[in-house]
Design a protein around this motif. Structure first.
Motif, short mmCIF file in Angstrom:
data_model
loop_
_atom_site.label_atom_id
_atom_site.label_comp_id
_atom_site.label_asym_id
_atom_site.label_seq_id
_atom_site.Cartn_x
_atom_site.Cartn_y
_atom_site.Cartn_z
N PHE A 186 0.80 -1.22 0.00
CA PHE A 186 0.00 0.00 0.00
C PHE A 186 0.83 1.28 0.00
O PHE A 186 0.32 2.33 -0.39
N ASN A 187 2.07 1.23 0.46
CA ASN A 187 2.84 2.47 0.48
C ASN A 187 4.32 2.30 0.16
O ASN A 187 5.09 3.27 0.28
N ASN A 188 4.74 1.12 -0.24
CA ASN A 188 6.12 0.96 -0.71
C ASN A 188 6.10 1.07 -2.23
O ASN A 188 6.08 0.08 -2.96
N THR A 189 6.10 2.30 -2.69
CA THR A 189 5.81 2.57 -4.10
C THR A 189 7.01 2.40 -5.02
O THR A 189 6.92 2.72 -6.21
N LYS A 190 8.11 1.94 -4.51
CA LYS A 190 9.27 1.64 -5.34
C LYS A 190 9.51 0.13 -5.42
O LYS A 190 9.65 -0.44 -6.50
N ASP A 191 9.54 -0.54 -4.27
CA ASP A 191 9.93 -1.94 -4.24
C ASP A 191 8.80 -2.89 -4.65
O ASP A 191 9.06 -3.93 -5.24
N VAL A 192 7.56 -2.55 -4.33
CA VAL A 192 6.44 -3.40 -4.73
C VAL A 192 6.26 -3.40 -6.26
O VAL A 192 6.15 -4.47 -6.88
N PRO A 193 6.23 -2.23 -6.92
CA PRO A 193 6.14 -2.27 -8.38
C PRO A 193 7.31 -3.00 -9.03
O PRO A 193 7.13 -3.71 -10.03
N PHE A 194 8.51 -2.85 -8.46
CA PHE A 194 9.66 -3.56 -9.03
C PHE A 194 9.51 -5.07 -8.86
O PHE A 194 9.78 -5.84 -9.79
N ALA A 195 9.05 -5.51 -7.70
CA ALA A 195 8.84 -6.95 -7.47
C ALA A 195 7.78 -7.49 -8.43
O ALA A 195 7.93 -8.60 -8.98
N ALA A 196 6.71 -6.71 -8.65
CA ALA A 196 5.67 -7.14 -9.58
C ALA A 196 6.22 -7.24 -10.99
O ALA A 196 5.93 -8.20 -11.73
N GLY A 197 7.01 -6.25 -11.39
CA GLY A 197 7.60 -6.28 -12.73
C GLY A 197 8.53 -7.46 -12.92
O GLY A 197 8.51 -8.12 -13.97
N MET A 198 9.33 -7.78 -11.92
CA MET A 198 10.28 -8.87 -12.05
C MET A 198 9.58 -10.22 -12.21
O MET A 198 10.01 -11.06 -13.01
N VAL A 199 8.50 -10.44 -11.47
CA VAL A 199 7.84 -11.74 -11.59
C VAL A 199 7.16 -11.89 -12.95
O VAL A 199 7.13 -12.99 -13.52
N LEU A 229 9.18 -1.82 -18.66
CA LEU A 229 8.47 -1.25 -17.52
C LEU A 229 9.23 -1.49 -16.22
O LEU A 229 9.28 -0.62 -15.34
N THR A 230 9.83 -2.67 -16.11
CA THR A 230 10.58 -2.99 -14.89
C THR A 230 11.85 -2.15 -14.80
O THR A 230 12.21 -1.64 -13.73
N LEU A 231 12.55 -2.01 -15.92
CA LEU A 231 13.73 -1.15 -15.95
C LEU A 231 13.36 0.30 -15.65
O LEU A 231 14.18 1.06 -15.12
N ALA A 232 12.14 0.70 -15.99
CA ALA A 232 11.68 2.06 -15.74
C ALA A 232 11.35 2.29 -14.27
O ALA A 232 10.90 3.38 -13.90
N ILE A 233 11.57 1.27 -13.46
CA ILE A 233 11.44 1.41 -12.00
C ILE A 233 12.82 1.36 -11.37
O ILE A 233 13.19 2.23 -10.57
N ARG A 234 13.58 0.33 -11.76
CA ARG A 234 14.95 0.17 -11.26
C ARG A 234 15.80 -0.46 -12.34
O ARG A 234 15.35 -1.38 -13.04
N VAL A 235 17.03 -0.02 -12.42
CA VAL A 235 17.93 -0.56 -13.43
C VAL A 235 18.26 -2.02 -13.15
O VAL A 235 18.69 -2.76 -14.04
N GLY A 236 18.02 -2.48 -11.92
CA GLY A 236 18.26 -3.87 -11.58
C GLY A 236 17.41 -4.84 -12.37
O GLY A 236 17.68 -6.05 -12.37
N GLY A 237 16.40 -4.34 -13.08
CA GLY A 237 15.59 -5.19 -13.92
C GLY A 237 16.39 -5.87 -15.02
O GLY A 237 15.93 -6.86 -15.61
N VAL A 238 17.61 -5.38 -15.26
CA VAL A 238 18.47 -6.01 -16.27
C VAL A 238 18.77 -7.46 -15.90
O VAL A 238 19.11 -8.27 -16.77
N ILE A 279 14.50 -6.00 -27.51
CA ILE A 279 15.48 -5.04 -27.01
C ILE A 279 15.06 -3.60 -27.28
O ILE A 279 15.00 -2.79 -26.35
N PRO A 280 14.74 -3.21 -28.52
CA PRO A 280 14.29 -1.83 -28.73
C PRO A 280 12.98 -1.52 -28.02
O PRO A 280 12.77 -0.39 -27.58
N VAL A 281 12.09 -2.51 -27.92
CA VAL A 281 10.83 -2.27 -27.21
C VAL A 281 11.12 -1.95 -25.75
O VAL A 281 10.60 -0.98 -25.18
N ALA A 282 11.98 -2.76 -25.10
CA ALA A 282 12.31 -2.54 -23.70
C ALA A 282 12.98 -1.19 -23.49
O ALA A 282 12.63 -0.45 -22.56
#
Length: 590
Positions: A186-199, A229-238, A279-282
Motif C-alpha cells: 500500500f505504500n512501498n511505491t518503489k519496491d512493490v512495483p519492481f517486485a511485480a515487474g520482475m515476476v 516497464l521494470t527497468l523504468a522502475i529500477r535498473v536492476g531489472g536487467v 530489445i528496442p521495445v524494452a
C-alpha cells in the motif's frame, strides 16, 4: 533432422522447450497432447489434473485476486505515508513537467539522487492525481495496492506455467498471506512495483523458453514490454534479461548434446532473430518513463547500475540486536532477514524444493528427456539465489531489512508452492486420507496467517515468523516499523480521543503536537484544531501532545507526558501518544 518449436496449442502451459523430435521419440508427449487435444493439465509432480479440477483451481485463483482487489479498495486509506513518498511524488511531478514543458524543464535530472531510478510509478501517479477523487497520497496508495495485486497475479500465472493450476493457486495464496509483501503493497511505491515487474518478466521469459527455438512474436514483445516497464522502475531489472540469456545458453547446450553443433547453431540463429525486437521495445519503454537514461543512452544506465549497487549512504540499521552500518553490512544480513521475514511455510517450502530438486538430479532426471526441465526452472533458480550470492560477495548498501530485496519474495513463494504441490501429490498417492490431511494442514496454516495479518492491520509489513519468535522475538533485534506507518493510525486514534472529550465534536481550542518520527505520515491528516510544531523552538517542547514511534529507541522518552494511546503489533508497541496538557484537563477514562 531439424529442431522444431513446440506445436502451437493455444495453451500457454503446453510444451517443454525440448526438441520436438526427441519429445516424440521418447514418448514424453503423447500425440494428442502435441496437437492440443489433451484434457489434462500438468502438475508439479509431472502428473496431470483433470480439466474440471484445473478449472476449479483457476477459478479459485481468480476469486482470490478479485477478493484482494476488493480488500485493497476497502483498506488502502488505513495506511500511512512512508518516508520516501514525498520525494518520489515530487520526482514524478518534475518528470511530468519535463514533458509538459516540451523537454525544457530538466530539474528531474538533478533532484536529489532520484535520477538514478526510473520514474514509472511516480510519473503515472502524477498524471492520474489531478483526475483522482482521492488526495494525492491516497491515490498513490491505491495505485500501489493495485500494482501489488498485479504482482500476485503474475506469481499465479508464473507458477501455473511451471507447475499447473493447483500450484498456481497455492503461490497466489502464499504471497497474499506474506506480511512482508502484503503489508508493503500500500505504500512501498518503489519496491512493490519492481517486485511485480520482475515476476512478470520471469513469466514471459519462461514462455519464450517453452517456445524455443522460435518463440512467438507475442511472447517476445510482451517480454520486451514488461522488461522495459521494470527497468523504468529500477535498473536492476536487467537481471531478468540475464536470467533468460543463461537459460537459453543451457537450452542450446542441451540441443548440441542431443543433435549436434549444426542444429544448435541453426536454432540459436532462429532464436536470436525472433528475440531481437524485445530489445528496442524494452529500451523505448524505459526511456519514456526514465528520460534521464537517453541523455547518454549507454553511459547513464551503466552509471545508475554502479551507483545503486553501492549507494553512497551510511545509516545504522538493526541486525540481530546490533546496529550495523548500511554501507558495510554483514554478509549474512540478507539471508538472515529473509529467513525470519518470510512466512514459515515459504521458508520450509523453499527447503523442500531444494531437497526435491536434489533428489531429481541424483536420480539422473537431467540425463533423460527431463533435462530440458532445467531450462524452464533456470530463471526461477537464478531469480531466487543469484541476488543473495551477489549480496554476500559484493555487500552493497542495505537497510530496512529486505525492503530493497522485496523482489526475491515472489520467486521464493513460487518455489515453495511448487514443492507444496509436489508433496500434496505424493501424499495423495499414499491414500485419500493422507491427501486430505495434507490439504487440511495447508488450510489451517493459511487461516493462521490470515488471522495474524488481520490482527496486525494496517502494520502487516512488520511481520516476523516464529523462527525468531514473531514480532515479539524480533523486537530489539531486527527492524520493525521503519516507515513509521503506525503513526498514521496513532494520529487517527488521538483525533478520536480528543473529540470524545468534547462529545464527538472538535475541541473549542487549538492544540499542538510534536512528532518524533516520520512527520510526513501525519502532516496531511491534521484537523484544523491540531497544529504540528516540530522544529519550532520553543513550541515543540511545550506541545500538548507527543506522538513517537519506537523504531528510534530514544523517541518515546524524548518528551514526558501521560501515555494515553499505543499502537502495537503482537503486543510490541510501534507508536505511542502522550498527553502533555496540564493535569486539570478533563481526561475521560475508559
Amino acid at each position: 533432422m531439424s529442431i522444431e518449436t513446440r506445436l502451437r496449442t493455444g495453451d500457454e502451459d503446453a510444451g517443454d522447450g525440448m526438441p520436438a523430435a526427441r519429445r516424440r521419440s521418447s514418448g514424453t508427449v503423447p500425440p494428442s497432447s502435441a496437437h492440443g487435444t489433451a484434457s489434462d493439465t500438468a502438475t508439479a509432480a509431472g502428473l496431470a489434473l483433470p480439466r474440471g479440477e484445473a478449472a476449479l483451481w483457476d477459478g479459485l485463483s481468480r476469486a482470490l485476486l478479485l477478493g484482494l482487489l476488493i480488500l485493497a479498495a476497502l483498506t488502502f486509506l488505513s495506511y500511512g505515508i512512508s518516508t520516501d513518498e514525498e520525494v518520489q511524488h515530487i520526482y514524478g511531478k518534475k518528470l511530468l513537467s519535463y514533458y509538459t514543458s516540451f523537454f525544457q524543464d530538466r530539474s528531474a535530472f538533478h533532484f536529489k539522487d532520484l535520477a538514478y531510478y526510473g520514474g514509472l510509478f511516480d510519473l503515472v501517479t502524477a498524471v492520474i492525481v489531478p483526475f483522482s477523487p482521492f488526495e494525492e497520497y491516497e491515490t498513490r496508495h491505491l495505485l500501489c495496492a493495485l500494482v501489488g495485486v498485479l504482482g500476485i497475479a503474475g506469481t499465479w500465472r508464473y507458477t501455473r506455467l511451471l507447475a499447473g493450476p493447483r500450484a498456481g493457486f497455492i503461490a497466489a495464496a502464499l504471497l497474499s498471506l506474506s506480511g512482508v509483501y502484503y503489508g508493503a503493497m500500500f505504500n512501498n511505491t518503489k519496491d512493490v512495483p519492481f517486485a511485480a515487474g520482475m515476476v512478470w518478466t520471469l513469466y514471459f521469459a519462461t514462455r519464450i523458453l517453452k517456445q524455443l527455438p522460435r518463440p512467438s512474436r507475442s511472447a517476445v514483445l510482451k517480454f520486451g514490454l514488461v522488461l522495459g516497464l521494470t527497468l523504468a522502475i529500477r535498473v536492476g531489472g536487467v537481471l531478468a534479461g540475464f536470467y533468460l540469456a543463461v537459460a537459453m545458453a543451457l537450452h542450446f547446450a542441451l540441443v548440441t548434446r542431443q543433435e549436434g553443433h549444426r542444429w544448435a547453431l541453426v536454432d540459436a540463429r532462429g532464436a536470436f532473430l525472433s528475440l531481437w525486437p524485445a530489445i528496442p521495445v524494452a529500451y523505448a519503454i524505459m526511456a519514456v518513463f526514465w528520460p534521464w537514461v537517453v541523455q547518454r543512452p549507454l553511459r547513464n544506465p551503466l552509471e545508475a547500475l554502479r551507483v545503486v549497487s553501492h549507494f553512497p549512504i551510511d545509516i545504522q540499521t538493526l541486525f540481530m540486536g546490533e546496529l550495523v552500518h548500511s554501507n558495510d553490512p554483514p554478509a549474512l544480513y540478507l539471508p538472515v532477514y529473509l529467513a525470519v521475514k518470510l512466512p514459515e511455510a515459504v521458508v520450509i517450502g523453499v527447503a523442500a524444493a531444494l531437497v526435491l530438486a536434489g533428489i531429481w538430479l541424483a536420480r539422473g532426471g537431467w540425463r533423460r528427456t527431463g533435462a530440458f526441465t532445467l531450462v524452464r526452472y533456470t530463471p526461477l533458480a537464478l531469480a531466487g539465489f543469484l541476488p543473495i550470492l551477489l549480496f554476500i560477495l559484493m555487500r552493497p548498501s542495505v537497510y530496512n531489512g529486505i525492503r530493497h530485496f522485496l523482489f526475491l519474495v515472489p520467486p521464493f513463494v513460487v518455489m515453495a508452492a511448487i514443492a507444496a504441490d509436489r508433496l500434496w501429490t505424493l501424499s495423495q498417492r499414499g491414500g485419500r486420507a493422507l491427501g486430505q490431511g495434507f490439504a487440511a494442514a495447508m488450510t489451517v496454516v493459511a487461516v493462521v496467517y490470515a488471522w495474524q495479518l488481520g490482527a496486525m492491520h494496517p502494520n502487516q509489513y512488520v511481520y516476523y515468523n516464529q523462527f525468531v519468535g514473531g514480532v515479539r522475538g524480533a523486537d530489539g533485534k531486527f527492524e520493525l516499523d521503519y516507515w513509521g506507518n503506525s503513526l498514521h493510525e496513532a494520529l487517527q486514534e488521538l483525533i478520536e480521543y480528543v473529540e470524545r472529550e468534547n462529545d464527538g465534536r472538535p475541541p473549542p481550542r487549538q492544540y499542538t503536537l510534536t512528532v518524533c518520527g516520520n512527520t510526513l505520515a501525519v502532516r496531511f491528516e491534521l484537523p484544523p484544531w491540531l497544529r504540528l510544531v516540530n522544529g519550532i523552538e520553543p513550541d515543540w517542547r511545550k506541545a500538548d501532545f507527543f506522538l513517537a514511534f519506537t523504531q528510534v529507541k530514544r523517541c518515546p522518552s524524548l518528551l514526558d507526558g501521560h501515555p494515553i494511546l499505543e499502537i502495537a503489533a503482537d503486543d510490541v508497541p510501534l507508536s505511542i501518544v502522550k498527553d502533555r496538557r496540564p493535569p486539570k484537563a478533563d481526561v475521560p477514562t475508559e
